[in-house]
Structures are given as C-alpha cells and as structure tokens.
Design an enzyme around this catalytic site. Sequence first.
Site, mmCIF file in Angstrom:
data_model
loop_
_atom_site.group_PDB
_atom_site.id
_atom_site.type_symbol
_atom_site.label_atom_id
_atom_site.label_comp_id
_atom_site.label_asym_id
_atom_site.label_seq_id
_atom_site.Cartn_x
_atom_site.Cartn_y
_atom_site.Cartn_z
ATOM 1 N N ASN A 254 49.566 37.503 26.068
ATOM 2 C CA ASN A 254 48.292 38.300 25.644
ATOM 3 C C ASN A 254 48.596 39.656 25.286
ATOM 4 O OD1 ASN A 254 45.921 39.734 25.716
ATOM 5 N ND2 ASN A 254 45.327 38.471 27.397
ATOM 6 N N ASP B 1 49.119 38.186 38.444
ATOM 7 C CA ASP B 1 48.300 36.823 38.923
ATOM 8 C C ASP B 1 47.033 37.646 39.504
ATOM 9 O OD1 ASP B 1 47.809 34.261 38.476
ATOM 10 O OD2 ASP B 1 47.848 33.899 40.528
ATOM 11 N N SER B 2 45.888 37.130 38.974
ATOM 12 C CA SER B 2 44.653 37.583 39.499
ATOM 13 C C SER B 2 43.467 36.458 39.546
ATOM 14 C CB SER B 2 44.105 38.895 38.418
ATOM 15 O OG SER B 2 44.080 38.531 37.405
ATOM 16 N N HIS C 122 40.744 45.755 40.836
ATOM 17 C CA HIS C 122 41.736 45.202 41.403
ATOM 18 C C HIS C 122 43.176 45.459 40.406
ATOM 19 C CE1 HIS C 122 39.902 42.591 38.542
ATOM 20 N NE2 HIS C 122 40.671 41.642 38.778
ATOM 21 N N ARG C 123 43.009 45.229 39.470
ATOM 22 C CA ARG C 123 44.282 45.567 38.547
ATOM 23 C C ARG C 123 44.544 46.823 38.513
ATOM 24 N NH1 ARG C 123 42.019 42.884 34.962
ATOM 25 N NH2 ARG C 123 42.765 40.899 35.471
ATOM 26 N N GLY D 175 46.730 41.847 24.374
ATOM 27 C CA GLY D 175 45.844 43.057 24.812
ATOM 28 C C GLY D 175 46.263 43.422 26.199
ATOM 29 N N PHE E 36 35.150 41.040 30.499
ATOM 30 C CA PHE E 36 35.517 39.643 30.224
ATOM 31 C C PHE E 36 35.350 38.712 31.678
ATOM 32 C CE2 PHE E 36 39.508 38.774 32.401
ATOM 33 C CZ PHE E 36 39.871 40.114 33.070
ATOM 34 N N GLY E 37 35.662 37.647 31.472
ATOM 35 C CA GLY E 37 35.704 36.486 32.757
ATOM 36 C C GLY E 37 34.490 36.608 33.571
ATOM 37 N N TYR E 38 34.465 36.877 34.718
ATOM 38 C CA TYR E 38 33.600 36.911 35.685
ATOM 39 C C TYR E 38 32.549 38.351 35.700
ATOM 40 C CZ TYR E 38 35.621 32.642 37.275
ATOM 41 O OH TYR E 38 36.368 31.299 37.228
HETATM 42 P P1 IMP Z 1 45.442 35.252 35.119
HETATM 43 O O1 IMP Z 1 45.568 35.669 33.766
HETATM 44 O O2 IMP Z 1 46.102 34.093 35.621
HETATM 45 O O3 IMP Z 1 45.690 36.214 36.322
HETATM 46 O O4 IMP Z 1 43.727 34.816 35.389
HETATM 47 C C1 IMP Z 1 42.908 35.401 35.909
HETATM 48 C C2 IMP Z 1 41.497 34.848 35.555
HETATM 49 O O5 IMP Z 1 40.725 35.432 36.781
HETATM 50 C C3 IMP Z 1 40.706 35.302 34.553
HETATM 51 O O6 IMP Z 1 40.907 34.337 33.587
HETATM 52 C C4 IMP Z 1 39.418 35.597 34.813
HETATM 53 O O7 IMP Z 1 38.652 34.344 34.792
HETATM 54 C C5 IMP Z 1 39.723 35.990 36.414
HETATM 55 N N1 IMP Z 1 39.708 37.273 36.411
HETATM 56 C C6 IMP Z 1 40.888 38.198 36.566
HETATM 57 N N2 IMP Z 1 40.478 39.440 36.589
HETATM 58 C C7 IMP Z 1 39.154 39.841 36.237
HETATM 59 C C8 IMP Z 1 38.331 40.882 35.934
HETATM 60 O O8 IMP Z 1 38.643 41.931 35.849
HETATM 61 N N3 IMP Z 1 37.185 40.625 35.249
HETATM 62 C C9 IMP Z 1 36.899 39.201 35.174
HETATM 63 N N4 IMP Z 1 37.449 38.117 35.783
HETATM 64 C C10 IMP Z 1 38.672 38.207 36.046
#
Ligand code: IMP
Length: 194
Positions: free
Chosen positions: A13, A70-71, A177-178, A15, A149-151
């Site tokens: 990615n 990982d998040s 968190h990041r 970004g 993005f995401g949640y």
């Molecule tokens: P990763 O790329 O395997 O770490 O996946 C992390 C997933 O967790 C993402 O695709 C999102 O669904 C969610 N996620 C992680 N960090 C965030 C955030 O800061 N905002 C919203 N969703 C997040």
Amino acid sequence: MPILAKAILASHNDGKVKEFQGWLQPWIGELLPLPSTIEIAETADSFLGNACLKATTAAKEMGEWAIADDSGLAVHALKGAPGIYSARYGATDAERIERLLREMAGVRDRRAEFICVIALARPDGTIAITTEGRCTGEILSAPRGSGGFGYDPIFWVPSQQRTFAEMSPMEKQQISHRGQALQQLQEYFQALSP
Ligand code: IMP
C-alpha cells in the site's frame, strides 16, 4: 545522517509507505514497499504474531531491514472480535461496518479499542523491537463523518467527542493506535541517534 539508509515496509500500500516514511523521515533514508511478487499471509493468531511474521519474512526475502504493522478493532462485548480479522470481516468497508452494527444490535456495552503493533526486523529476520498503540472508544449505532477509512465512522472517541471519521488526519494521528505505535518507534530511533 539516517540510522538506516534503507528499509522495506512489508506492505503493498503506497499510502501506508508514505505515512510511515513521513513519521520515520530523519532516521530511515529510503522506505520501500514490498515488491508485488512477494505475498505474506497473516497466519498468526495475534497482532504481535502477524507483525513479527511479516517483518521477519520481508527482511529475510529482501536481505534488508523491514518494518511491518498489524492492526484492527477489538470490541469488548464481542470478546475482542473482529480483532485480527478486522480486514476480513466483510468484502468492503461498508459491509464490515454493517456486519459489526448487526452483531452489536441491542448490546449496551459499546466499549472497543483499536490496536496497532509494529515490528522492526533486522536483515537476518530477527526482531529488533516491537511497539504497540491502543486507542479506546465506543461503537456507535450508526456511522458519523466522512473522513478516514475502515471502521472510522462508527468509532466514537469520548475524550474528543467525535468519531475518527470526523477528525482531520492530523487530529487522528495524534491519538490513534497507529500514531502511538509509530511515536514509540520514533523514540527507539531517537535513542540510537548520535
Ligand atoms: P491490516 O492492514 O491487516 O493491519 O488491517 C487492519 C484492518 O483493521 C483495516 O483493514 C481496517 O478494517 C481496520 N483498521 C485498522 N486501523 C484502522 C483505523 O485507524 N481506522 C479504521 N479501521 C482500521
């Protein structure tokens, strides 16, 4: 002088590479994405396990220092779900949010936290350091805001009285968190600086 002339970020990615490079600018000369030919499956059962697995594999494959993260989102009432499966909880962001809201229907305990683990591996694959950031909040019953993005639209941060999706990237970065995990990595490099 950077501490590391070059490192690999175990991600495809662009970004994410830009975001990490921004944080680690003075200490890492060049941060490069993982080549598209290398795919690393997240097969561990924890954020820490997956971050270390990705960093170690990328380092050994490339013979370079490597960083991986990982998040995900851990919801208290769902015993930590979606957790390490956050990205795989549905096909799109909208479907993932819809599923989580469905599972949270009628649930009073809305506590949740975002977790991010970052691992730095040496070229031989051994782990030099891991860092972890957490941001606590609550799951709303409907999305709010259009950023992020995401949640993000359903993650309410009580101390800010806003969702992640209602914050500017800079505001989110300061408490996320990041952001916290990256700040700890900055401190690690800072301590090594002459
Ligand atoms: P990763 O790329 O395997 O770490 O996946 C992390 C997933 O967790 C993402 O695709 C999102 O669904 C969610 N996620 C992680 N960090 C965030 C955030 O800061 N905002 C919203 N969703 C997040």
